[in-house]
Design a protein around this motif. Structure first.
Motif, short mmCIF file in Angstrom:
data_model
loop_
_atom_site.label_atom_id
_atom_site.label_comp_id
_atom_site.label_asym_id
_atom_site.label_seq_id
_atom_site.Cartn_x
_atom_site.Cartn_y
_atom_site.Cartn_z
N SER A 135 -0.65 26.89 -1.12
CA SER A 135 0.05 28.17 -1.24
C SER A 135 -0.90 29.34 -0.97
CB SER A 135 0.66 28.30 -2.63
OG SER A 135 1.27 29.54 -2.80
N SER A 136 -2.13 29.25 -1.46
CA SER A 136 -3.12 30.30 -1.22
C SER A 136 -3.51 30.37 0.25
CB SER A 136 -4.38 30.04 -2.06
OG SER A 136 -4.09 30.13 -3.42
N ILE A 137 -3.61 29.23 0.90
CA ILE A 137 -3.93 29.21 2.33
C ILE A 137 -2.80 29.88 3.11
CG2 ILE A 137 -4.27 27.72 4.35
CD1 ILE A 137 -5.53 25.67 2.39
N ALA A 138 -1.57 29.54 2.78
CA ALA A 138 -0.43 30.15 3.47
C ALA A 138 -0.42 31.67 3.26
CB ALA A 138 0.87 29.53 2.98
N ALA A 139 -0.68 32.10 2.04
CA ALA A 139 -0.69 33.54 1.76
C ALA A 139 -1.82 34.24 2.52
CB ALA A 139 -0.85 33.78 0.26
N ALA A 140 -2.99 33.59 2.60
CA ALA A 140 -4.11 34.18 3.32
C ALA A 140 -3.84 34.30 4.81
CB ALA A 140 -5.37 33.35 3.09
N LEU A 141 -3.04 33.37 5.34
CA LEU A 141 -2.71 33.38 6.76
C LEU A 141 -1.45 34.19 7.05
CD1 LEU A 141 -3.38 29.65 7.68
CD2 LEU A 141 -4.84 31.62 8.10
N GLY A 142 -0.78 34.66 6.02
CA GLY A 142 0.46 35.40 6.22
C GLY A 142 1.60 34.51 6.65
N ARG A 143 1.58 33.28 6.22
CA ARG A 143 2.63 32.32 6.58
C ARG A 143 3.53 32.06 5.39
NH1 ARG A 143 1.26 28.76 11.08
NH2 ARG A 143 0.09 30.10 12.46
N LYS A 144 4.74 31.64 5.68
CA LYS A 144 5.67 31.25 4.64
C LYS A 144 5.29 29.84 4.17
CE LYS A 144 10.59 31.16 3.75
NZ LYS A 144 11.91 31.36 4.32
N PHE A 145 5.32 29.64 2.85
CA PHE A 145 4.93 28.35 2.29
C PHE A 145 6.16 27.64 1.75
CE2 PHE A 145 3.71 25.88 -1.52
CZ PHE A 145 2.91 24.94 -0.91
N ILE A 146 6.36 26.42 2.18
CA ILE A 146 7.47 25.60 1.70
C ILE A 146 6.88 24.27 1.25
CG2 ILE A 146 9.59 24.40 2.31
CD1 ILE A 146 9.90 27.40 2.27
N ARG A 147 7.27 23.86 0.07
CA ARG A 147 6.80 22.59 -0.47
C ARG A 147 7.89 21.55 -0.28
NH1 ARG A 147 7.44 19.97 -5.36
NH2 ARG A 147 5.70 18.64 -5.94
N ILE A 148 7.54 20.46 0.37
CA ILE A 148 8.46 19.35 0.56
C ILE A 148 7.90 18.17 -0.21
CG2 ILE A 148 9.55 17.80 2.22
CD1 ILE A 148 9.20 19.97 4.32
N SER A 149 8.59 17.77 -1.25
CA SER A 149 8.11 16.69 -2.09
C SER A 149 8.45 15.34 -1.47
CB SER A 149 8.75 16.78 -3.47
OG SER A 149 8.37 15.68 -4.25
N LEU A 150 7.47 14.47 -1.41
CA LEU A 150 7.69 13.14 -0.88
C LEU A 150 7.56 12.08 -1.97
CD1 LEU A 150 5.75 13.43 2.50
CD2 LEU A 150 8.19 13.72 2.07
N GLY A 151 7.63 12.52 -3.21
CA GLY A 151 7.56 11.60 -4.33
C GLY A 151 8.74 10.66 -4.35
N GLY A 152 8.49 9.40 -4.57
CA GLY A 152 9.55 8.41 -4.64
C GLY A 152 10.00 7.89 -3.30
N VAL A 153 9.35 8.29 -2.23
CA VAL A 153 9.71 7.82 -0.90
C VAL A 153 9.23 6.39 -0.73
CG1 VAL A 153 9.34 8.15 1.57
CG2 VAL A 153 9.69 10.11 0.11
N LYS A 154 10.14 5.52 -0.35
CA LYS A 154 9.79 4.11 -0.21
C LYS A 154 9.80 3.66 1.24
CE LYS A 154 11.50 2.68 -4.71
NZ LYS A 154 12.30 3.70 -5.32
N ASP A 155 10.40 4.44 2.09
CA ASP A 155 10.57 4.03 3.47
C ASP A 155 10.17 5.17 4.40
OD1 ASP A 155 11.36 2.66 5.74
OD2 ASP A 155 13.49 3.02 5.45
N GLU A 156 9.54 4.86 5.50
CA GLU A 156 9.13 5.92 6.43
C GLU A 156 10.33 6.63 7.03
OE1 GLU A 156 7.88 5.10 10.81
OE2 GLU A 156 7.37 3.32 9.66
N ALA A 157 11.46 5.98 7.09
CA ALA A 157 12.67 6.60 7.63
C ALA A 157 13.13 7.77 6.75
CB ALA A 157 13.78 5.58 7.78
N ASP A 158 12.77 7.74 5.47
CA ASP A 158 13.10 8.86 4.60
C ASP A 158 12.32 10.11 5.00
OD1 ASP A 158 14.86 7.38 3.11
OD2 ASP A 158 13.40 6.90 1.53
N ILE A 159 11.16 9.93 5.60
CA ILE A 159 10.34 11.06 6.03
C ILE A 159 10.73 11.52 7.43
CG2 ILE A 159 7.99 11.83 6.54
CD1 ILE A 159 7.04 9.76 4.47
N ARG A 160 10.78 10.60 8.38
CA ARG A 160 11.01 10.98 9.77
C ARG A 160 12.49 10.96 10.16
NH1 ARG A 160 12.51 6.55 12.19
NH2 ARG A 160 11.59 4.56 11.65
N GLY A 161 13.33 10.29 9.37
CA GLY A 161 14.75 10.21 9.67
C GLY A 161 15.13 8.84 10.20
N HIS A 162 16.41 8.53 10.09
CA HIS A 162 16.92 7.24 10.56
C HIS A 162 17.30 7.34 12.04
CE1 HIS A 162 17.81 7.14 6.19
NE2 HIS A 162 17.36 5.91 6.32
#
Length: 191
Positions: A135-162
């Motif tokens: 978040s501090s890096i994003a603020a220093a760069l003037g970028r919007k910060f979005i947190r995407i939680s990957l907790g509980g992901v069991k399959d790579e398709a959950d990350i990249r899509g089916h």
């Protein structure tokens, strides 16, 4: 089937829906190669009956393509390493080696912005400051910060899509983050 629908007047809703989808796709500002693919898929969809198995999958796919922020990008600002160091120091006490590595990374990005180098990866137990550093890096760069939680992901398709051929296909968490949360991102200079 089509003749029966025309006599009953049922076909009009589907046509209006597809025309609205086409307008939405045109307003999205897709790159030419994506537009060519999406337009071909839309022509295929117009020939299909809504009861066919692939109709809903194609419809959801085109709707997703139209919802992505193709032309929206964050504004590029001049990277100020002193301001970034000051921001990191004010937000985080200690972590000298980590902050030094971040500043080194930013310095390389400043010297060669088009480099396709490594990505910063913060690893550690919960509560040690990984998210707040990002978040501090994003603020220093003037970028919007979005947190995407990957907790509980069991399959790579959950990350990249089916794959679209999969019956219950869904976009991955990254694409969902783009569609729903991120409306200002520049893929060329992601940090």
């Amino acid at each position: 089937m089509r003749a029966i629908k025309e006599e009953l007047g049922d076909n009009e809703d589907d046509e209006d829906d597809l025309v609205a989808l086409e307008r939405k796709m045109q307003k999205a500002g897709m790159p030419p190669n994506v537009w060519k693919h999406a337009h071909r898929e839309l022509r295929r969809l117009k020939k299909m009956q809504p009861q066919q198995p692939g109709y809903n999958s194609s419809r959801v796919y085109l709707d997703l393509l139209a919802d992505l922020p193709w032309q929206k990008a964050s504004e590029e600002i001049e990277m100020d390493l002193r301001a970034a160091q000051k921001r990191l120091d004010s937000d985080h006490y200690g972590l000298v080696k980590v902050k030094q590595r971040i500043i080194e990374y930013l310095a390389v990005r400043k010297l060669k912005p088009d480099a396709r180098g490594p990505v910063l990866c913060f690893v550690g137990p919960p509560g040690v400051g990984k998210t707040s550093l990002a978040s501090s890096i994003a603020a220093a760069l003037g970028r919007k910060f979005i947190r995407i939680s990957l907790g509980g992901v069991k399959d790579e398709a959950d990350i990249r899509g089916h794959r679209r051929t999969y019956v219950g296909s869904m976009p991955g968490r990254l694409i969902d983050g783009l569609k729903v949360k991120l409306h200002f991102i520049n893929f060329d200079n992601c940090t």
